[in-house]
Design an enzyme around this catalytic site. Sequence first.
Site, PDB file in Angstrom:
ATOM      1  N   ASP A  67       0.827  -1.212   0.000  1.00  8.31           N
ATOM      2  CA  ASP A  67       0.000   0.000   0.000  1.00  8.31           C
ATOM      3  C   ASP A  67       0.860   1.261   0.000  1.00  8.31           C
ATOM      4  OD1 ASP A  67       0.910  -0.419   2.608  1.00  8.31           O
ATOM      5  OD2 ASP A  67      -1.072  -0.823   3.437  1.00  8.31           O
ATOM      6  N   ASN A 135      -8.027  -2.442  13.795  1.00  4.52           N
ATOM      7  CA  ASN A 135      -9.436  -2.654  13.420  1.00  4.52           C
ATOM      8  C   ASN A 135      -9.599  -3.843  12.473  1.00  4.52           C
ATOM      9  OD1 ASN A 135      -8.367  -1.683  11.061  1.00  4.52           O
ATOM     10  ND2 ASN A 135      -9.844  -0.040  10.771  1.00  4.52           N
ATOM     11  N   HIS A 137      -7.705  -4.403   9.751  1.00  7.70           N
ATOM     12  CA  HIS A 137      -7.334  -4.205   8.345  1.00  7.70           C
ATOM     13  C   HIS A 137      -6.054  -4.965   8.018  1.00  7.70           C
ATOM     14  CE1 HIS A 137      -5.042  -0.186   9.296  1.00  7.70           C
ATOM     15  NE2 HIS A 137      -4.135  -1.106   9.040  1.00  7.70           N
ATOM     16  N   GLU A 142      -9.746  -1.701   4.727  1.00  8.44           N
ATOM     17  CA  GLU A 142     -10.464  -1.385   5.955  1.00  8.44           C
ATOM     18  C   GLU A 142     -11.697  -2.277   6.093  1.00  8.44           C
ATOM     19  OE1 GLU A 142      -8.990   0.339   8.006  1.00  8.44           O
ATOM     20  OE2 GLU A 142      -8.317   2.311   7.328  1.00  8.44           O
TER      21      GLU A 142
HETATM   22  C1  GLP Z   1      -0.870   0.141   8.547  1.00 11.71           C
HETATM   23  C2  GLP Z   1      -0.425  -0.285   7.146  1.00 11.71           C
HETATM   24  C3  GLP Z   1      -0.315  -1.772   7.041  1.00 11.71           C
HETATM   25  C4  GLP Z   1       0.335  -2.258   8.316  1.00 11.71           C
HETATM   26  C5  GLP Z   1      -0.668  -2.158   9.437  1.00 11.71           C
HETATM   27  C6  GLP Z   1      -0.106  -2.429  10.807  1.00 11.71           C
HETATM   28  O1  GLP Z   1      -1.904   1.060   8.512  1.00 11.71           O
HETATM   29  N1  GLP Z   1      -1.226   0.153   6.080  1.00 11.71           N
HETATM   30  O2  GLP Z   1       0.399  -2.128   5.889  1.00 11.71           O
HETATM   31  O3  GLP Z   1       0.699  -3.600   8.144  1.00 11.71           O
HETATM   32  O4  GLP Z   1      -1.328  -0.904   9.379  1.00 11.71           O
HETATM   33  O5  GLP Z   1       0.793  -1.415  11.168  1.00 11.71           O
HETATM   34  P1  GLP Z   1       1.779  -1.495  12.405  1.00 11.71           P
HETATM   35  O6  GLP Z   1       2.761  -2.573  12.104  1.00 11.71           O
HETATM   36  O7  GLP Z   1       2.417  -0.135  12.481  1.00 11.71           O
HETATM   37  O8  GLP Z   1       0.955  -1.810  13.608  1.00 11.71           O
END
Ligand code: GLP
Length: 251
Positions: A67, A135, A137, A142
């Site tokens: 992403d 949440n 995702h 989402e």
């Molecule tokens: C983010 C990214 C994801 C990531 C996830 C967890 O918003 N878009 O690619 O894997 O949420 O993030 P984190 O590892 O900082 O908890």
Amino acid sequence: MKVIIASDYDDLVQKAFEIVKGTVTSNPHAVLGLATGQTPIALYRLMVEDHKRCGTSYKKVRTFNLDEYKGLSADNPQSYAYYMRKNLFDRIDIDPNNTYIENGAAEDADSECKRYNIVLSEFARDIQLLGLGSNGHIAFNEPHSPFDGETHVVKLAESTLQDNSYLFGDVRRVPTHAYTMGIKQIMAAKRILILASGQHKADAVRELICGNVTESFPASVLQLHTDCTLIIDEAAGSKILTLPPHEISAI
Ligand code: GLP
């Protein structure tokens, strides 16, 4: 789903590193799906150290990122393209032409999604690394994202803007939209490795493992993948470690 419980974050990334290194050493042409966020940072550090110390080569490896924030160009320090170069690509011997990510600054979003769908379809990913949003995702899919979705632009949930605001200093500076690989494309990877660390992920981990498969909790789709490994530390697993085994439906 195979669940590995690590003692802490260091142990978690070490276990993840061994799986990723195994993928690359057994196939020098491996295609890796990569994630951003906090969780994989130390994994990338281990890959860099291993490359320097043991010579593990990425010369023929290809990578696809999940992403990118819409509106941020690859040279913006808050873009995921920049994150990947800083944390990994600039520090190993990968060919930058073999690293793929959505172009956050593309003029035309529809064409950009089509472009990414085409390159994704040309290379089967051997492994897809994922983080877990609080949440539910995965990538930026989402809640209520379709399980059959391909690359698209998404409006980020309020909780995601809050979770990621640490990178921008102020939640009002977080881009409200992002490009994301779709769930169908995530599920197309031969193997999935999902990482979750910390108490703040404990509810999401419980839902991922014990909840119903539903688009309202996108990560639940991983229960249907035939080769998915979840690595969590004890803090992230704190809401499942006390459950009787019959309640852990996905394991
Ligand atoms: C983010 C990214 C994801 C990531 C996830 C967890 O918003 N878009 O690619 O894997 O949420 O993030 P984190 O590892 O900082 O908890």
